[in-house]
Design an enzyme around this catalytic site. Structure first.
Site, PDB file in Angstrom:
ATOM      1  N   GLU A   1      29.502 -23.274 -14.975  1.00 47.42           N
ATOM      2  CA  GLU A   1      31.022 -23.249 -15.241  1.00 47.42           C
ATOM      3  C   GLU A   1      31.648 -23.755 -13.916  1.00 47.42           C
ATOM      4  O   GLU A   1      30.827 -23.995 -13.208  1.00 47.42           O
ATOM      5  CB  GLU A   1      31.303 -21.656 -15.551  1.00 47.42           C
ATOM      6  CG  GLU A   1      30.622 -21.161 -16.848  1.00 47.42           C
ATOM      7  CD  GLU A   1      31.172 -19.798 -17.362  1.00 47.42           C
ATOM      8  OE1 GLU A   1      31.739 -19.129 -16.303  1.00 47.42           O
ATOM      9  OE2 GLU A   1      30.852 -19.558 -18.324  1.00 47.42           O
ATOM     10  N   ASN A   2      32.831 -23.928 -14.201  1.00 46.35           N
ATOM     11  CA  ASN A   2      33.661 -24.562 -13.134  1.00 46.35           C
ATOM     12  C   ASN A   2      35.049 -23.713 -13.001  1.00 46.35           C
ATOM     13  O   ASN A   2      35.593 -23.055 -13.955  1.00 46.35           O
ATOM     14  CB  ASN A   2      34.023 -26.087 -13.208  1.00 46.35           C
ATOM     15  CG  ASN A   2      34.369 -26.781 -12.025  1.00 46.35           C
ATOM     16  OD1 ASN A   2      35.814 -26.881 -12.080  1.00 46.35           O
ATOM     17  ND2 ASN A   2      33.629 -27.281 -11.499  1.00 46.35           N
TER      18      ASN A   2
ATOM     19  N   GLU B   1      23.098 -26.081 -23.735  1.00 42.16           N
ATOM     20  CA  GLU B   1      22.403 -26.906 -24.591  1.00 42.16           C
ATOM     21  C   GLU B   1      22.491 -28.460 -24.116  1.00 42.16           C
ATOM     22  O   GLU B   1      21.589 -29.025 -24.027  1.00 42.16           O
ATOM     23  CB  GLU B   1      22.981 -26.853 -25.991  1.00 42.16           C
ATOM     24  CG  GLU B   1      22.832 -25.667 -26.693  1.00 42.16           C
ATOM     25  CD  GLU B   1      23.847 -24.619 -26.280  1.00 42.16           C
ATOM     26  OE1 GLU B   1      24.325 -24.579 -25.300  1.00 42.16           O
ATOM     27  OE2 GLU B   1      24.086 -23.799 -27.337  1.00 42.16           O
TER      28      GLU B   1
ATOM     29  N   CYS C   1      27.976 -24.001 -29.835  1.00 43.19           N
ATOM     30  CA  CYS C   1      29.238 -24.594 -30.066  1.00 43.19           C
ATOM     31  C   CYS C   1      29.084 -25.824 -30.844  1.00 43.19           C
ATOM     32  O   CYS C   1      28.093 -26.514 -30.905  1.00 43.19           O
ATOM     33  CB  CYS C   1      29.990 -24.615 -28.713  1.00 43.19           C
ATOM     34  SG  CYS C   1      29.637 -26.023 -27.818  1.00 43.19           S
TER      35      CYS C   1
ATOM     36  N   CYS D   1      28.181 -28.896 -28.698  1.00 43.43           N
ATOM     37  CA  CYS D   1      26.818 -28.883 -28.643  1.00 43.43           C
ATOM     38  C   CYS D   1      26.112 -29.590 -29.952  1.00 43.43           C
ATOM     39  O   CYS D   1      25.058 -30.215 -30.029  1.00 43.43           O
ATOM     40  CB  CYS D   1      26.334 -27.747 -28.110  1.00 43.43           C
ATOM     41  SG  CYS D   1      26.832 -27.407 -26.395  1.00 43.43           S
TER      42      CYS D   1
END
Ligand code: THU
Length: 140
Positions: free
Chosen positions: A46-47, A57, A95, A98
């Site tokens: 994450e960011n 994935e 998701c 992906c």
């Protein structure tokens, strides 16, 4: 295609420990089996700028493709929300982004294993998770 599901599941649980998910608290691991038997793994990263983060994935696919692999048999996904047994305790599914990413490199028979524990998992084929997928057929 016969392959060792248990080692793929184990690899996903291992890499899940390295997930960087301070914002969602949702830790995901993915293990990708290449046609030659090599397993590539990835975790979600994450960011602070939320959309910049990447799913587990696609981390695993990027690692494999960066090492010259192009054909894949299966992927195992594990995901869990930390410190909350009620959220994210179900099977973690890929998701939509992906699923599209997988479609680029995988046959319809590619298998997605979603594991809650090493013993409790579900197996799906890509064509059931991504029917009518977009591809630029005939482009090349
Ligand atoms: N995430 C994945 O890594 N893979 C999935 O299949 C679903 C979502 C990540 C993205 C984000 O870091 C966190 O899980 C919550 O959405």
């Amino acid at each position: 295609m016969d392959y060792n599901k248990q080692s793929l599941i184990e690899a996903a649980f291992q890499v899940q420990k390295n997930a960087y998910a301070p914002y969602s608290g949702f830790y995901v691991g993915a293990a990708l089996l290449s046609e030659d038997g090599t397993i590539f793994t990835g975790a979600n990263v994450e960011n602070s700028s939320f959309p910049v983060g990447v799913c587990a994935e696609r981390s695993a696919f990027a690692a494999a493709i960066s090492h010259g692999h192009r054909k894949f048999i299966a992927m195992c996904i594990t995901g869990k929300r930390q410190n909350n047994p009620l959220i994210g305790s179900d099977y973690c599914m890929p998701c939509g982004m992906c699923r599209q990413f997988m479609t680029e490199f995988c046959d319809q028979s590619f298998e997605i294993i979603s594991a809650r524990t090493p013993e409790d998992y579900q197996v799906y084929r890509l064509d059931t998770l991504m029917p009518g997928a977009f591809l630029m057929t005939g482009f090349f």
